[in-house]
Design a protein around this motif. Structure first.
Motif, mmCIF file in Angstrom:
data_model
loop_
_atom_site.group_PDB
_atom_site.id
_atom_site.type_symbol
_atom_site.label_atom_id
_atom_site.label_comp_id
_atom_site.label_asym_id
_atom_site.label_seq_id
_atom_site.Cartn_x
_atom_site.Cartn_y
_atom_site.Cartn_z
ATOM 1 N N GLU A 171 0.805 -1.214 0.000
ATOM 2 C CA GLU A 171 0.000 0.000 0.000
ATOM 3 C C GLU A 171 0.844 1.272 0.000
ATOM 4 O O GLU A 171 0.310 2.372 0.098
ATOM 5 C CB GLU A 171 -0.986 0.004 1.165
ATOM 6 C CG GLU A 171 -1.851 -1.224 1.283
ATOM 7 C CD GLU A 171 -2.841 -1.417 0.134
ATOM 8 O OE1 GLU A 171 -2.996 -0.497 -0.685
ATOM 9 O OE2 GLU A 171 -3.427 -2.505 0.045
ATOM 10 N N GLN A 195 -4.427 -7.032 1.288
ATOM 11 C CA GLN A 195 -4.560 -7.046 -0.173
ATOM 12 C C GLN A 195 -4.176 -8.379 -0.824
ATOM 13 O O GLN A 195 -4.960 -8.979 -1.544
ATOM 14 C CB GLN A 195 -3.741 -5.909 -0.789
ATOM 15 C CG GLN A 195 -3.918 -5.775 -2.296
ATOM 16 C CD GLN A 195 -5.351 -5.493 -2.686
ATOM 17 O OE1 GLN A 195 -6.063 -4.782 -1.982
ATOM 18 N NE2 GLN A 195 -5.796 -6.070 -3.773
ATOM 19 N N LYS A 198 -6.354 -11.417 0.293
ATOM 20 C CA LYS A 198 -7.723 -11.529 -0.223
ATOM 21 C C LYS A 198 -7.708 -11.949 -1.688
ATOM 22 O O LYS A 198 -8.583 -12.676 -2.136
ATOM 23 C CB LYS A 198 -8.538 -10.261 0.033
ATOM 24 C CG LYS A 198 -8.121 -9.021 -0.695
ATOM 25 C CD LYS A 198 -9.154 -7.913 -0.423
ATOM 26 C CE LYS A 198 -8.713 -6.567 -0.928
ATOM 27 N NZ LYS A 198 -9.742 -5.545 -0.771
ATOM 28 N N GLN A 231 -10.232 -1.628 8.477
ATOM 29 C CA GLN A 231 -10.834 -1.575 7.143
ATOM 30 C C GLN A 231 -11.926 -2.623 7.056
ATOM 31 O O GLN A 231 -11.771 -3.720 7.581
ATOM 32 C CB GLN A 231 -9.801 -1.943 6.071
ATOM 33 C CG GLN A 231 -8.845 -0.842 5.693
ATOM 34 C CD GLN A 231 -8.015 -1.219 4.467
ATOM 35 O OE1 GLN A 231 -7.995 -2.382 4.036
ATOM 36 N NE2 GLN A 231 -7.324 -0.240 3.924
ATOM 37 N N HIS A 437 -2.757 3.307 -7.295
ATOM 38 C CA HIS A 437 -3.525 2.615 -6.243
ATOM 39 C C HIS A 437 -2.644 1.559 -5.588
ATOM 40 O O HIS A 437 -2.189 1.740 -4.485
ATOM 41 C CB HIS A 437 -4.814 2.039 -6.838
ATOM 42 C CG HIS A 437 -5.723 1.449 -5.794
ATOM 43 N ND1 HIS A 437 -6.171 2.168 -4.716
ATOM 44 C CD2 HIS A 437 -6.247 0.210 -5.655
ATOM 45 C CE1 HIS A 437 -6.941 1.389 -3.949
ATOM 46 N NE2 HIS A 437 -7.001 0.202 -4.500
ATOM 47 N N HIS A 438 -2.421 0.464 -6.247
ATOM 48 C CA HIS A 438 -1.351 -0.468 -5.874
ATOM 49 C C HIS A 438 -1.002 -1.283 -7.102
ATOM 50 O O HIS A 438 -1.728 -1.240 -8.104
ATOM 51 C CB HIS A 438 -1.694 -1.328 -4.651
ATOM 52 C CG HIS A 438 -3.007 -2.045 -4.714
ATOM 53 N ND1 HIS A 438 -3.321 -2.930 -5.717
ATOM 54 C CD2 HIS A 438 -4.086 -1.985 -3.914
ATOM 55 C CE1 HIS A 438 -4.532 -3.389 -5.514
ATOM 56 N NE2 HIS A 438 -5.031 -2.819 -4.433
ATOM 57 N N SER A 477 -10.239 -1.657 -6.594
ATOM 58 C CA SER A 477 -9.983 -1.773 -8.028
ATOM 59 C C SER A 477 -10.330 -3.171 -8.521
ATOM 60 O O SER A 477 -10.461 -4.108 -7.733
ATOM 61 C CB SER A 477 -8.510 -1.491 -8.329
ATOM 62 O OG SER A 477 -7.668 -2.396 -7.651
ATOM 63 N N ILE A 521 -12.560 -3.948 -2.836
ATOM 64 C CA ILE A 521 -12.516 -2.596 -2.267
ATOM 65 C C ILE A 521 -12.289 -2.724 -0.767
ATOM 66 O O ILE A 521 -12.524 -3.800 -0.198
ATOM 67 C CB ILE A 521 -13.861 -1.868 -2.532
ATOM 68 C CG1 ILE A 521 -13.801 -0.398 -2.137
ATOM 69 C CG2 ILE A 521 -15.017 -2.560 -1.821
ATOM 70 C CD1 ILE A 521 -14.953 0.444 -2.691
ATOM 71 N N ALA A 522 -11.816 -1.662 -0.148
ATOM 72 C CA ALA A 522 -11.768 -1.615 1.315
ATOM 73 C C ALA A 522 -12.309 -0.271 1.769
ATOM 74 O O ALA A 522 -12.023 0.755 1.160
ATOM 75 C CB ALA A 522 -10.340 -1.806 1.812
HETATM 76 N N1 ASP Z 1 -5.972 -2.762 -0.273
HETATM 77 C C1 ASP Z 1 -6.527 -1.537 -0.773
HETATM 78 C C2 ASP Z 1 -6.295 -0.415 0.228
HETATM 79 O O1 ASP Z 1 -5.996 -0.643 1.382
HETATM 80 C C3 ASP Z 1 -7.984 -1.628 -1.023
HETATM 81 C C4 ASP Z 1 -8.317 -2.465 -2.204
HETATM 82 O O2 ASP Z 1 -7.746 -2.258 -3.280
HETATM 83 O O3 ASP Z 1 -9.195 -3.329 -2.050
HETATM 84 O O4 ASP Z 1 -6.425 0.741 -0.139
#
Ligand code: ASP
Length: 576
Positions: A171, A195, A198, A231, A437-438, A477, A521-522
């Protein structure tokens, strides 16, 4: 239990009944030989009257603030003139009082909680949490958890817990590290989010996952940030962006309905990242009020005002009539946010006075027409490179909101999506491309071909943020599920294959064993609750938060540890 009910459960139906209550004495007053107590439990407060000839009097006389007491008596209406509505229409005439425990004099008056220094409240958090406001906040939190759980369970989401002791997750913040005693010289990282796990659960076939996940990020703290936070983390397989957004909208609406009895209008409006920045100067615009910028780049191009004549971008914001002092203050905000200054004009008849008025004579009619500025109103300008100009003016827009309470005229909660974030961002410091984002976020299918080309900065990600009242309350995303695209992404952000392997090797391996299309999403759960409860800081909705220096003042963490403990984990502290 001896207790016949919680205080808050008393009402008309219990009139003239004998009740037994247990709780804390929030106030004691002596008046004309009588003792008046206020007895509090988590559900409410009720007045108790102890008469001088009551057998309960001697014991009641021992009670002080925050003593724990058991009170038996008759629940009855107060004299007409003293009724104040709700429970305050009633009182208990005590027949028996028992002191269940004494209390030291509290270090602050609980009913002055809001005005007490926060450090004191945090040091004695267990007392602070006795305050009805704090109890309400944590009960609201609990209700929100229930609402989330009932909705997601019904939609087929499965709760899975993921590890706390793990490897660095992507992140982009600093990690908290934990030394490993069994593997000297090696460290776990606390997860910045679940992330990778999941996504692995999607690869493992769980289809839909959620978790109220603790996340850890070693960042500078603000009112809406804590080093450990919660989260609501979700992931779904075989979905496209619209599927994720649709479930999220129904989930948020469900939570608001259940917890606050508020109906959120669906669907939430969507705005692209570009539009959000271009019109409001923020990727989380507060849309409870409008005040969008007008683009006047063309109007100034090649004109009299040299500073704007060749600027790549000139944006203007309409404000009410402002004093010099207010303009100076807004200029300070603009400069703090990267602008060189804040040019301004005041409308006077069909022209302008003040600020840069002597340079705009020729374009005054167009400026008035394009911005709609009223008589006496002010125009505020930012010019320069697009992102810099809009960001600075975006901060001015929020300062204006606070100055004139602009959000008050709008809905209490405004929810929207910001979509189509850039896939890549150019980092000026390191002069290299990085992810926005990542690194597991998928680009728009049509943009994949731009990887590695001069136009890779234009690539749009299938990434979305959930925005409420100017706060990002969620982000996620659609993920890359094709190893080839993942390789291109790593290449674009300058991650060599070895570097990627070293960091996320296990994950890259997994991607090659049949990864379903997936996305998620979180939600920043604390932040959402802060907004739902109308609090000014996430610390108000967390039972035991850290202060803004990352310290738990009650438990006194962090704290030094014994040399022997350090030796055990193979760590030595370097003296400053
Ligand atoms: N892991 C991401 C975050 O913490 C959220 C995601 O992309 O689901 O922002």
């Amino acid at each position: 239990m001896k207790r016949t009910s919680l205080i808050g459960q008393l009402g008309q139906a219990q009139q003239q009944q004998t009740v037994t209550l247990q709780g804390w004495v929030s106030r004691r007053r002596d008046l004309g030989g009588l003792i008046f107590l206020e007895l509090r439990d988590r559900s409410g407060t009720v007045q108790v009257q102890v008469e001088p000839d009551s057998p309960a009097f001697a014991e009641a006389d021992r009670l002080r603030a925050e003593y724990v007491a058991e009170i038996e008596g008759t629940f009855q209406p107060r004299p007409e003139s003293q009724r104040k509505g709700g429970l305050a229409d009633f009182e208990v005439i005590a027949s028996r009082v028992k002191v269940l425990n004494a209390a030291k004099t509290p270090p602050f008056e609980l009913d002055k909680g809001e005005s007490v220094a926060e450090d004191i409240r945090l040091k004695y958090r267990y007392l602070d949490l006795r305050r009805p406001e704090m109890q309400r906040a944590l009960m609201l939190r609990s209700k929100a958890v229930t609402a989330v759980t009932e909705f997601l369970d019904a939609e087929g989401f499965i709760q899975v817990e993921t590890p706390m002791l793990t490897k660095s997750t992507p992140e982009g913040a600093r990690d908290f590290l934990v030394p490993s005693r069994l593997n000297p010289g090696e460290f776990y990282a606390l997860p910045q989010s679940p992330q990778l796990f999941k996504q692995l659960l999607m690869i493992a076939g769980f289809d839909r996952y959620y978790q109220l996940a603790r996340c850890f990020r070693d960042e500078d703290l603000r009112a809406d940030r804590q080093p450990d936070f919660t989260q609501l983390d979700m992931e779904m397989s075989f979905v496209e962006q619209d599927d994720v957004l649709e479930v999220q909208e129904r989930l948020l609406a469900h939570v608001f309905r259940r917890v606050l009895d508020v109906e959120l209008p669906l669907p939430f409006p969507r705005m692209s990242y570009f539009d959000a920045m271009d019109r409001y100067g923020s990727d989380k615009p507060d849309l409870r009020f409008d005040s969008a910028f007008t683009d006047v780049t063309g109007l100034f191009r090649g004109g009299e005002f040299a500073a704007f004549a060749s600027a790549p971008s000139v944006k203007v914001l309409v404000a009410p009539e402002l004093t010099r002092k207010q303009i100076d203050e807004l200029e300070r905000v603009a400069k703090q946010n990267g602008a060189g200054g804040l040019a301004w004009l005041r409308r006077d008849g069909e022209g302008f006075t003040g600020g840069i008025s002597k340079f705009v004579g020729g374009i005054a009619p167009q400026l008035i027409e394009q911005t709609g500025v009223a008589q006496g109103g002010t125009l505020l300008f930012a010019a320069g490179e697009w992102k810099k100009a809009v960001t600075a003016l975006g901060a001015v827009r929020l300062a204006l909101r606070d100055l004139f309470d602009l959000a008050a005229g709008g809905p209490q909660f405004h929810v929207s999506w910001v979509v189509d974030f850039p896939q890549l961002e150019f980092d000026e410091d390191s002069q290299s491309w990085t992810y926005m984002h990542h690194p597991f976020t998928a680009p728009h299918p049509g943009d994949v071909a731009l990887f590695g080309t001069e136009r890779q900065g234009e690539m749009r990600a299938q990434a979305y943020d959930l925005v409420m009242n100017g706060f990002e309350i969620g982000g996620g995303s659609v993920r890359i599920h094709d190893p080839e695209v993942q390789a291109k992404m790593f290449q674009a952000i300058g991650f060599s294959e070895e570097a990627a392997r070293e960091k996320f090797g296990f994950f890259l391996d997994a991607l090659e064993y049949g990864t379903p299309p997936h996305g998620g999403i979180a939600w920043g759960f604390d932040r959402l609750l802060m907004l739902m409860s109308g609090a000014g800081s996430i610390r108000e909705v967390i039972a035991f938060p850290k202060n803004n220096r990352g310290a738990d003042l009650m438990a006194q963490a962090p704290s030094p540890v014994e040399d022997a403990q350090l030796a055990e984990v193979g760590v030595q502290v370097r003296g400053e």
